[in-house]
Enzyme design. Structure first.
Site, PDB file in Angstrom:
ATOM      1  N   THR A  30      27.365 -19.440 -11.362  1.00 49.96           N
ATOM      2  CA  THR A  30      28.653 -20.056 -11.709  1.00 49.96           C
ATOM      3  C   THR A  30      28.893 -20.128 -13.208  1.00 49.96           C
ATOM      4  O   THR A  30      30.008 -20.405 -13.645  1.00 49.96           O
ATOM      5  CB  THR A  30      28.733 -21.486 -11.144  1.00 49.96           C
ATOM      6  N   CYS A  34      24.653 -28.335 -16.018  1.00 48.23           N
ATOM      7  CA  CYS A  34      24.739 -29.689 -15.483  1.00 48.23           C
ATOM      8  C   CYS A  34      23.599 -30.552 -16.022  1.00 48.23           C
ATOM      9  O   CYS A  34      22.592 -30.050 -16.520  1.00 48.23           O
ATOM     10  CB  CYS A  34      24.624 -29.682 -13.949  1.00 48.23           C
ATOM     11  N   CYS A  38      23.201 -34.380 -11.491  1.00 43.27           N
ATOM     12  CA  CYS A  38      24.513 -33.951 -10.997  1.00 43.27           C
ATOM     13  C   CYS A  38      24.611 -34.173  -9.487  1.00 43.27           C
ATOM     14  O   CYS A  38      23.709 -33.777  -8.727  1.00 43.27           O
ATOM     15  CB  CYS A  38      24.735 -32.472 -11.306  1.00 43.27           C
ATOM     16  N   ARG A  63      29.465 -23.202 -19.269  1.00 44.94           N
ATOM     17  CA  ARG A  63      30.472 -24.245 -19.448  1.00 44.94           C
ATOM     18  C   ARG A  63      29.962 -25.554 -18.867  1.00 44.94           C
ATOM     19  O   ARG A  63      29.190 -25.567 -17.899  1.00 44.94           O
ATOM     20  CB  ARG A  63      31.786 -23.878 -18.754  1.00 44.94           C
ATOM     21  N   CYS A  65      29.753 -28.802 -16.701  1.00 45.91           N
ATOM     22  CA  CYS A  65      30.187 -29.189 -15.356  1.00 45.91           C
ATOM     23  C   CYS A  65      31.267 -30.264 -15.448  1.00 45.91           C
ATOM     24  O   CYS A  65      31.128 -31.245 -16.182  1.00 45.91           O
ATOM     25  CB  CYS A  65      28.979 -29.711 -14.579  1.00 45.91           C
ATOM     26  N   ASP A 444       1.916 -60.738 -37.803  1.00 44.14           N
ATOM     27  CA  ASP A 444       3.081 -61.603 -37.580  1.00 44.14           C
ATOM     28  C   ASP A 444       2.664 -62.858 -36.807  1.00 44.14           C
ATOM     29  O   ASP A 444       1.938 -62.774 -35.803  1.00 44.14           O
ATOM     30  CB  ASP A 444       4.144 -60.829 -36.802  1.00 44.14           C
TER      31      ASP A 444
END
Length: 494
Positions: A30, A34, A38, A63, A65, A444
């Protein structure tokens, strides 16, 4: 982690949100990438490849998702837990250095050539500094498109793009939608505010984090030590002024169950990315609580503290030089006295700012503004006046560079060489100003008291030896130990 294919596949199949930001799943069929969690049906193993950064995915032609929005996941905790050149470079890129100073400026800060920086980032992240900065601009653009009413031209300007055309092309390439389509889609999904911000010029957004997150010590510490005029707790939010590269700002940060509400008022929108990055850094939002708490639970005396209130973060700062000055003011005095000393410095030397809500008045004075102060005006012991003025001079002339890109051990050595700087002051600066997750404060008083009550060794040397098993997360162990005391830093203000 992205090179461990079997582990990545298990994380994807179980939709494990703990690994969001650690790596990204790119789907070969695709051409979409992702986050591991997802909600879509996982692709076949042979169609998955794993990359270490969103920039690497984008550079490889994938690209983002539209369903899981991988670009908006918390940042990799790796960059805040490491001190090498790549981690320092990533912290600087997140702080906008490449956009302001270019790759040569980034390389100069790191002490390497531009070619060396490019080679190291490509080898580990699959993308160079320009691609990483571009991915960050795209993420900021999406945030503004989806959550603000700003015109697209202002969005492009605020996100750091050089032109509207570059902005449009980048958004379309990364998200497969034009800016206007992205805004329309967001409105339909209910992610945009229903009305414009009440105060013009104010931007509201959400800062994600890995759960769990315990806000009590995080916001309790910031609120209890707040310097009047610079910081305040109001209406359930920690508010403070910000000195930024192009202007000033006021931020309000509100803890929520699944995010931190962030409301920013900036004098220059170009500072938006930097302001977000610094707020995330201050709240330690890119930490991996599962890794931290898992390591600390291995000690049977610490385990009950972790189980009682997991997800503690280390409260940091938005300005390392400011915190160093405040650490000196806080030497051997109460929290209230330290606030009083700091407030006097602010009133005398701070830069006035406008607060849309009227509660804040000044920026904390810069080292340059403090360089000319008269030591006799300080209501401090003579030795501490000398410590403060020596520190301020070193910060002002640049001989002591403190920041998110500091080499932790080199900075420690420089601090220890200053008069009046002992282990406590040096380590608290390393922990809260420089972000070293392994900084430790065995001397401390609160830590020693907590250790004694838990049956841990209470002398600094013996406690340091016992704490070897807590490494590299000793700064987080400090938060759990401090939390055993009923001090204001451990409670959200009413």
């Amino acid at each position: 982690m992205h090179t461990d294919t079997e582990r990545c596949v298990r994380a994807v199949r179980s939709k494990d949100a703990r690994f969001d930001g650690w790596f990204f799943t790119a789907v070969l069929t695709t051409r979409i990438y992702c986050r591991p969690s997802c909600p879509a049906v996982p692709p076949k193993v042979e169609n998955m490849t794993f990359l270490p950064s969103a920039a690497a995915c984008q550079q490889a032609g994938f690209r983002a998702c539209k369903r899981c929005r991988p670009d908006s996941s918390p940042g990799s905790p790796e960059w805040n837990a490491r001190a090498d050149a790549v981690a320092r470079a990533m912290r600087l890129i997140q702080d906008g250095v490449v956009d302001r100073e270019g790759v040569p400026g980034l390389a100069t800060r790191l002490g390497y050539s531009a070619r060396q920086v490019e080679r190291q980032l490509n080898a580990e992240l699959g993308a160079g500094p320009l691609a990483l900065a571009r991915a960050q601009r795209a993420q900021t653009a999406r945030l503004l498109i989806e959550t603000s009413e700003l015109p697209m031209g202002d969005v492009a300007f605020a996100a750091g793009f050089s032109s509207i055309r570059t902005f449009n092309d980048t958004v379309r390439e990364v998200f497969a939608l034009s800016p206007s389509e992205l805004r329309e889609r967001s409105a339909k999904a209910g992610r945009r505010p229903h009305a414009p911000p009440r105060v013009p010029g104010t931007i509201s957004l959400r800062l994600p984090f890995r759960t769990p997150l315990n806000p009590t010590n995080l916001f309790g510490h910031l609120a209890a030590t707040a310097v009047p005029g610079v910081e305040e707790w109001r209406d359930g939010a920690y508010r403070r002024t910000l000195r930024l590269p192009y202007g000033t700002g006021v931020v309000a940060l509100t803890p929520q169950p699944d995010h931190i509400g962030c409301r920013l008022a900036l004098t220059d929108l170009r500072d938006l990315t930097i302001a977000i990055s610094r707020c995330r850094w201050m709240l330690d939002l890119d930490a991996d609580p599962e890794a931290v708490d898992g390591q600390l639970r291995a000690d049977p005396l610490l385990a009950p503290l972790v189980d009682k209130a997991p997800g503690r973060r280390v409260p940091r700062t938005v300005d390392a030089a400011e915190f160093a000055v405040r650490a000196v003011l806080g030497q051997q005095v109460s929290t209230a006295a330290a606030r009083t000393h700091a407030a006097r410095l602010v009133a005398a030397h701070g830069e006035p700012v406008e607060d849309p809500h009227g509660g804040l008045t000044h920026l904390f004075p810069s080292p340059r503004a403090l360089a000319g102060l008269d030591p006799q005006t300080l209501a401090l012991p003579r030795s501490r006046r000398a410590t403060l003025t020596t520190l301020v001079a070193a910060l002002a002339d640049g001989s002591l560079p403190l920041g998110i890109d500091s080499d932790w051990e080199a900075a420690r050595a420089q601090l220890c060489a200053l008069p009046g700087f002992g282990p406590w002051t040096t380590e608290v600066i390393a922990m809260r100003a420089l972000g070293d997750p392994d900084a430790f404060l065995p001397s401390d008083l609160g830590i020693r008291r907590a250790a004694r009550s838990l049956g841990l060794p209470s002398t600094p040397s013996a406690l340091t030896a016992r704490a070897a098993g807590w490494r590299p997360w000793r700064a987080y162990a400090v938060q759990y130990l401090w939390a055993t005391d009923d001090h204001a830093i451990n409670h959200l203000p009413v």
